[in-house]
Design a protein around this motif. Structure first.
Motif, PDB file in Angstrom:
ATOM      1  N   GLU A  20      30.504  55.031  -4.388  1.00 48.25           N
ATOM      2  CA  GLU A  20      31.959  55.078  -4.416  1.00 48.25           C
ATOM      3  C   GLU A  20      32.447  56.490  -4.712  1.00 48.25           C
ATOM      4  OE1 GLU A  20      33.981  53.891  -8.476  1.00 48.25           O
ATOM      5  OE2 GLU A  20      32.436  52.421  -7.990  1.00 48.25           O
ATOM      6  N   CYS A  21      33.654  56.747  -4.247  1.00 46.61           N
ATOM      7  CA  CYS A  21      34.336  57.993  -4.608  1.00 46.61           C
ATOM      8  C   CYS A  21      35.110  57.701  -5.885  1.00 46.61           C
ATOM      9  CB  CYS A  21      35.281  58.442  -3.491  1.00 46.61           C
ATOM     10  SG  CYS A  21      36.200  59.929  -3.958  1.00 46.61           S
ATOM     11  N   ALA A  22      34.582  58.151  -7.002  1.00 46.09           N
ATOM     12  CA  ALA A  22      35.188  57.866  -8.310  1.00 46.09           C
ATOM     13  C   ALA A  22      36.484  58.647  -8.512  1.00 46.09           C
ATOM     14  CB  ALA A  22      34.203  58.192  -9.423  1.00 46.09           C
ATOM     15  N   THR A  23      36.776  59.576  -7.640  1.00 40.98           N
ATOM     16  CA  THR A  23      37.998  60.376  -7.745  1.00 40.98           C
ATOM     17  C   THR A  23      39.177  59.705  -7.048  1.00 40.98           C
ATOM     18  OG1 THR A  23      36.597  62.331  -7.802  1.00 40.98           O
ATOM     19  CG2 THR A  23      38.915  62.718  -7.390  1.00 40.98           C
ATOM     20  N   PHE A  24      38.916  58.660  -6.273  1.00 37.01           N
ATOM     21  CA  PHE A  24      39.970  57.952  -5.559  1.00 37.01           C
ATOM     22  C   PHE A  24      41.133  57.636  -6.484  1.00 37.01           C
ATOM     23  CE2 PHE A  24      42.118  54.031  -4.445  1.00 37.01           C
ATOM     24  CZ  PHE A  24      42.412  54.204  -3.105  1.00 37.01           C
ATOM     25  N   CYS A  25      42.336  57.950  -6.016  1.00 33.85           N
ATOM     26  CA  CYS A  25      43.560  57.681  -6.777  1.00 33.85           C
ATOM     27  C   CYS A  25      44.573  57.072  -5.803  1.00 33.85           C
ATOM     28  CB  CYS A  25      44.079  58.980  -7.374  1.00 33.85           C
ATOM     29  SG  CYS A  25      45.599  58.803  -8.312  1.00 33.85           S
ATOM     30  N   CYS A  26      44.914  55.808  -6.003  1.00 28.59           N
ATOM     31  CA  CYS A  26      45.805  55.107  -5.082  1.00 28.59           C
ATOM     32  C   CYS A  26      47.202  55.703  -5.123  1.00 28.59           C
ATOM     33  CB  CYS A  26      45.842  53.623  -5.429  1.00 28.59           C
ATOM     34  SG  CYS A  26      46.546  52.620  -4.130  1.00 28.59           S
ATOM     35  N   ARG A  27      47.807  55.855  -3.966  1.00 32.40           N
ATOM     36  CA  ARG A  27      49.175  56.395  -3.860  1.00 32.40           C
ATOM     37  C   ARG A  27      50.168  55.465  -4.517  1.00 32.40           C
ATOM     38  NH1 ARG A  27      49.369  60.139   0.941  1.00 32.40           N
ATOM     39  NH2 ARG A  27      47.362  59.891   1.896  1.00 32.40           N
TER      40      ARG A  27
ATOM     41  N   ASP B 191      30.366  66.608  -6.929  1.00 29.63           N
ATOM     42  CA  ASP B 191      29.275  66.210  -7.822  1.00 29.63           C
ATOM     43  C   ASP B 191      28.835  64.839  -7.373  1.00 29.63           C
ATOM     44  OD1 ASP B 191      28.804  68.264  -9.775  1.00 29.63           O
ATOM     45  OD2 ASP B 191      30.787  67.826 -10.588  1.00 29.63           O
ATOM     46  N   CYS B 192      27.550  64.672  -7.152  1.00 30.76           N
ATOM     47  CA  CYS B 192      27.018  63.418  -6.623  1.00 30.76           C
ATOM     48  C   CYS B 192      25.918  62.892  -7.520  1.00 30.76           C
ATOM     49  CB  CYS B 192      26.503  63.644  -5.208  1.00 30.76           C
ATOM     50  SG  CYS B 192      25.854  62.139  -4.449  1.00 30.76           S
TER      51      CYS B 192
ATOM     52  N   HIS C  72      41.781  66.545  -0.053  1.00 31.67           N
ATOM     53  CA  HIS C  72      42.346  67.789  -0.568  1.00 31.67           C
ATOM     54  C   HIS C  72      42.243  67.872  -2.089  1.00 31.67           C
ATOM     55  CE1 HIS C  72      43.782  69.488   3.180  1.00 31.67           C
ATOM     56  NE2 HIS C  72      43.989  68.247   3.555  1.00 31.67           N
ATOM     57  N   ALA C  73      41.379  67.054  -2.678  1.00 36.22           N
ATOM     58  CA  ALA C  73      41.119  67.168  -4.113  1.00 36.22           C
ATOM     59  C   ALA C  73      40.293  68.433  -4.342  1.00 36.22           C
ATOM     60  CB  ALA C  73      40.360  65.950  -4.628  1.00 36.22           C
ATOM     61  N   ASP C  74      40.519  69.089  -5.461  1.00 31.69           N
ATOM     62  CA  ASP C  74      39.714  70.267  -5.791  1.00 31.69           C
ATOM     63  C   ASP C  74      38.281  69.880  -6.103  1.00 31.69           C
ATOM     64  OD1 ASP C  74      41.875  72.003  -5.515  1.00 31.69           O
ATOM     65  OD2 ASP C  74      42.448  71.801  -7.623  1.00 31.69           O
ATOM     66  N   HIS C  75      38.104  68.673  -6.656  1.00 31.57           N
ATOM     67  CA  HIS C  75      36.793  68.218  -7.116  1.00 31.57           C
ATOM     68  C   HIS C  75      36.698  66.706  -6.943  1.00 31.57           C
ATOM     69  CE1 HIS C  75      34.050  66.683 -10.239  1.00 31.57           C
ATOM     70  NE2 HIS C  75      33.320  67.720  -9.868  1.00 31.57           N
ATOM     71  N   ILE C  76      35.563  66.212  -6.447  1.00 32.45           N
ATOM     72  CA  ILE C  76      35.343  64.764  -6.390  1.00 32.45           C
ATOM     73  C   ILE C  76      33.973  64.415  -6.956  1.00 32.45           C
ATOM     74  CG2 ILE C  76      36.871  64.428  -4.399  1.00 32.45           C
ATOM     75  CD1 ILE C  76      34.334  63.854  -2.732  1.00 32.45           C
ATOM     76  N   ASP C  77      33.890  63.176  -7.433  1.00 34.40           N
ATOM     77  CA  ASP C  77      32.631  62.613  -7.920  1.00 34.40           C
ATOM     78  C   ASP C  77      32.258  61.443  -7.031  1.00 34.40           C
ATOM     79  OD1 ASP C  77      32.011  64.103 -10.347  1.00 34.40           O
ATOM     80  OD2 ASP C  77      33.826  63.185 -11.179  1.00 34.40           O
ATOM     81  N   ILE C  78      31.061  61.499  -6.467  1.00 32.09           N
ATOM     82  CA  ILE C  78      30.514  60.361  -5.741  1.00 32.09           C
ATOM     83  C   ILE C  78      29.506  59.711  -6.679  1.00 32.09           C
ATOM     84  CG2 ILE C  78      29.186  59.574  -3.741  1.00 32.09           C
ATOM     85  CD1 ILE C  78      31.960  60.589  -2.973  1.00 32.09           C
TER      86      ILE C  78
END
Length: 104
Positions: free
Chosen positions: A97-104, A5-6, A79-85
């Protein structure tokens, strides 16, 4: 493939919150937060040009990812099922930005 979704409506590849590119690239080599990432595939839509989509807009796309600290990055592929830009009024890729980013 990742569902995308963008909200970057100023991008020439954006059609109704879908992307007309077959793949996108997310950058943020040293990112620790989502606002330190960006859609490196962003190209500003100019007022004298319509969308340059050669393909049909699609929710599914391949995402190459340089954000090595992201939980969803595996060998530079998302490898996320869904991302938001995000970046509604962006004029350059640094304003996305990639709002789905999740820091390890």
């Amino acid at each position: 493939m990742t569902q995308l979704d963008c909200s970057v409506t100023n991008c020439k590849y954006n059609e109704d919150h879908c992307c007309c590119k077959e793949n996108i690239q997310v950058d943020g080599k040293t990112a620790r937060k989502s606002n330190e990432t960006c859609c490196d595939s962003f190209v500003e839509r100019t007022s004298d040009a319509m969308s340059n989509c050669a393909l049909e807009p699609s929710k599914s796309t391949n995402v190459e990812c340089k954000a090595k600290n992201c939980h969803y990055n595996d060998d530079c592929k998302c490898h996320a099922d869904h991302i938001d830009i995000q970046g509604r009024n962006a004029c350059c890729c640094g304003e996305t930005e990639c709002a789905t980013f999740c820091c390890r």
